[in-house]
Design an enzyme around this catalytic site. Sequence first.
Site, short mmCIF file in Angstrom:
data_model
loop_
_atom_site.label_atom_id
_atom_site.label_comp_id
_atom_site.label_asym_id
_atom_site.label_seq_id
_atom_site.Cartn_x
_atom_site.Cartn_y
_atom_site.Cartn_z
N CYS A 117 -4.78 -13.40 -3.54
CA CYS A 117 -4.28 -13.96 -2.29
C CYS A 117 -4.55 -15.46 -2.20
O CYS A 117 -4.48 -16.05 -1.13
CB CYS A 117 -4.90 -13.24 -1.09
SG CYS A 117 -6.70 -13.37 -0.99
N ASP B 100 -8.03 -5.76 -5.26
CA ASP B 100 -7.51 -6.58 -4.17
C ASP B 100 -8.62 -7.50 -3.65
O ASP B 100 -9.09 -7.35 -2.52
CB ASP B 100 -6.98 -5.68 -3.05
CG ASP B 100 -6.29 -6.48 -1.94
OD1 ASP B 100 -5.85 -7.61 -2.22
OD2 ASP B 100 -6.19 -5.96 -0.81
N ARG C 177 0.84 -1.21 0.00
CA ARG C 177 0.00 0.00 0.00
C ARG C 177 0.87 1.26 0.00
O ARG C 177 0.54 2.26 -0.65
CB ARG C 177 -0.95 -0.03 1.20
CG ARG C 177 -2.08 -1.05 1.03
CD ARG C 177 -3.12 -0.92 2.12
NE ARG C 177 -2.75 -1.55 3.36
CZ ARG C 177 -3.17 -2.75 3.77
NH1 ARG C 177 -3.98 -3.47 3.02
NH2 ARG C 177 -2.79 -3.23 4.94
N PHE D 185 -12.82 -3.86 -3.73
CA PHE D 185 -12.72 -4.86 -2.66
C PHE D 185 -11.98 -4.24 -1.47
O PHE D 185 -11.06 -4.82 -0.91
CB PHE D 185 -11.99 -6.13 -3.14
CG PHE D 185 -12.58 -6.75 -4.38
CD1 PHE D 185 -13.68 -7.59 -4.30
CD2 PHE D 185 -12.02 -6.51 -5.62
CE1 PHE D 185 -14.22 -8.17 -5.45
CE2 PHE D 185 -12.53 -7.09 -6.79
CZ PHE D 185 -13.64 -7.92 -6.69
N ASP E 121 -16.94 -1.67 -1.91
CA ASP E 121 -17.04 -2.97 -1.25
C ASP E 121 -18.50 -3.41 -1.23
O ASP E 121 -19.41 -2.57 -1.12
CB ASP E 121 -16.49 -2.92 0.18
CG ASP E 121 -16.07 -4.31 0.68
OD1 ASP E 121 -14.86 -4.59 0.69
OD2 ASP E 121 -16.96 -5.10 1.04
#
Length: 418
Positions: free
Chosen positions: A362, A322, A235, A251, A273
């Site tokens: 991820c 993300d 970040r 996200f 989100d």
Amino acid sequence: MNMFPRIFLKSKEEHELKQGFPWVFDNEIGSVKFEASDGSGIKQASLTDAVVEDGSVVEVFASGGAFLGSGVINRKSKITVRMIGSEHADQIMADTKSFYMNKIQDAFDLRSSRYAPEDSYRLVYGEADFIPGLIVERYCDIENHVYLVVQFLTLSCEVFRREIISALRKIVKPFGVYERSDAPTREKEGLPLRSCWEGEVRSERIVISENGVQIEVDIANGQKTGYFLDQKDNRRAVAALCNGKRVLDTFTHTGAFGLNAVRGGALSVISVDISEDAVALVNRNIELNGAGNKMSAVCGDVFDILKEYEQQGKKFDVIILDPPAFTKSAKNIQKAYGGYKEINLRAMRLLTKNGILVTCSCSYFFDSEHFYGMLMNAAEDAKRRVQVIAKYGAGPDHPVLLGYPKSEYLKCAVCRVI
């Protein structure tokens, strides 16, 4: 002296263990040698027939008899033995308090060399720190109170819970300890879910500082352990690319990427989100940082929002993707591929010429080959050329253990879209 149960692997199953892989699966076990409870001596049987209590420390041997290390057995799990050390079982069990004190101290020393006392970071990263199933996050709030959020995800660490908590308290001296042993993994291990304060009760919502940004963290109700510390350094790197840019942060979860972008000088930030609770948290974080004149939060499905913005002809200079893991198993890779490709393709279409795409995965199962192949195909369909200008993973508080590829899961690519 009583003999500890001995696990003998099938022929040629020891190779990965020798390389550092910390698990033994049920189908890799040839036989178990154990001491009969009726005093009739040493018995040898199949895994199914052996009389060995789950949660026991066992010794693991190659089929030829070479000692490989010690672990904890749990026949309720396909991962039947999780390795806890290279020592013999009698050495470990002679002083389990010191055994885990040393492991926690090693993990603490590694992080202390890279982070300041006021930083928040992952203190223990399960198998990668040689304590399978244990996750410990160290949060430092803006008043310099240290909180630990702990997860005992497997029986192999649950049986040593007392020793581990004691070591954490002695080494870290936390203001509060909250246990988030509420992940579905525990049910696969035959363990009940648990989420509560360990000892003294403190506030469940704290405010930490990340790269100069204030972030509210709900340690009791936030996703997993409350906050995703693995992207902290990424970040900061992305923020440096956002000066004077229009940014779309998707996200967003807590708004951390977006808030770092504001700190980096972004002209405007929209954070998206699907969760109403997440958006409410983002709005609180916007207020905490006085960022309301530049940043706004939108509640919606990112897939739908990207499509809607494309139809409206909106353009952004930087887009951050993300998402949560689209697959947590190998069998769902193709379905995940479609999801990753769609959001990346649409993001590329929304970017201005030479815009920056920060795209992440991820999921360990969606490996680098799949990830970068997907990006290439998304670029082809979007009719854009893409240069990958940086590749990032998790921070140094998430060390990668050689021989255990699952410890290297995060992929974060910074791309220029031409």
